[in-house]
Design a protein around this motif. Structure first.
Motif, short mmCIF file in Angstrom:
data_model
loop_
_atom_site.label_atom_id
_atom_site.label_comp_id
_atom_site.label_asym_id
_atom_site.label_seq_id
_atom_site.Cartn_x
_atom_site.Cartn_y
_atom_site.Cartn_z
N LEU A 18 -12.80 4.84 -0.18
CA LEU A 18 -11.74 5.64 -0.78
C LEU A 18 -10.48 5.65 0.08
O LEU A 18 -9.37 5.46 -0.43
CB LEU A 18 -12.23 7.07 -1.02
N HIS A 19 -10.62 5.83 1.37
CA HIS A 19 -9.47 5.91 2.27
C HIS A 19 -8.69 4.60 2.29
O HIS A 19 -7.46 4.60 2.12
CB HIS A 19 -9.93 6.28 3.68
N LYS A 23 -4.96 4.05 0.72
CA LYS A 23 -3.91 3.67 1.66
C LYS A 23 -3.24 2.37 1.21
O LYS A 23 -2.02 2.23 1.25
CB LYS A 23 -4.52 3.50 3.05
N HIS A 24 -4.04 1.41 0.74
CA HIS A 24 -3.49 0.13 0.30
C HIS A 24 -2.67 0.30 -0.98
O HIS A 24 -1.55 -0.22 -1.08
CB HIS A 24 -4.59 -0.90 0.07
N LEU A 25 -3.22 1.00 -1.98
CA LEU A 25 -2.54 1.11 -3.26
C LEU A 25 -1.23 1.89 -3.17
O LEU A 25 -0.35 1.73 -4.02
CB LEU A 25 -3.47 1.75 -4.29
N ASN A 26 -1.09 2.73 -2.17
CA ASN A 26 0.15 3.48 -1.97
C ASN A 26 1.06 2.82 -0.94
O ASN A 26 2.13 3.35 -0.65
CB ASN A 26 -0.14 4.93 -1.56
#
Length: 170
Positions: A18-19, A23-26
């Motif tokens: 999840l983290h 972090k990647h998608l944002n």
């Protein structure tokens, strides 16, 4: 090692949790790559309208490169590019009008579509600062060698197999 997530926009993978995914998608890199991808599918009229409202990028006009790339708030299109884009928009408008009037217009060929797509991609690549991907691997001509199939595995000729007049089913 666990599951891995592969991002098609960024062409990279990372451990899927999840983290990391959040972090990647944002992340800035992902958002830029995603915007560049969807910009490839915008219609010419929207691109022309947006580019006409922008001022020309001085750095791009002087050197042919811009540190901001596709994120630059100035236009990286030359006058010739804008003229070509304007001609394309006018052609699309005429085609739509003819279709509304009921004119019989033959559908475009796949070659026409491929040419237009190549022009869009080349325009997008010239205005983006993303690294170019290497060309896909292609076999050299004549490879893999073509092998003749035995007669029992060959497809029947058009019209079927020839039948001897002496043969009768019985």
């Amino acid at each position: 090692m666990g599951k891995r997530y592969f991002c098609d926009y960024c062409d990279r993978s990372f451990q899927d949790n999840l983290h990391n995914r959040k972090k990647h998608l944002n992340g800035v890199q992902h958002l830029r790559a995603k915007r560049v991808w969807y910009d490839l599918f915008r219609d010419a009229a929207a691109i022309l309208q947006e580019e006409q409202t922008k001022k020309p990028c001085r750095k791009f006009l002087q050197t042919g490169q811009c540190d901001f790339g596709s994120n630059c708030r100035f236009s990286h299109m030359t006058e010739q590019d804008l003229e070509k884009l304007n001609a394309q928009v006018q052609g699309e408008k005429r085609l739509k009008e003819l279709q509304r009037e009921g004119a019989d217009i033959p559908p475009g060929t796949i070659e026409d579509w491929l040419d237009r797509r190549a022009q869009r991609l080349s325009a997008a690549q010239s205005s983006s600062a993303l690294l170019e991907k290497p060309a896909p691997f292609q076999y050299p001509l004549g490879w893999p060698p073509v092998q003749e199939l035995p007669p029992s595995l060959q497809a029947p000729p058009p019209g079927g197999w020839p039948v001897s007049p002496n043969l009768q089913w019985g």
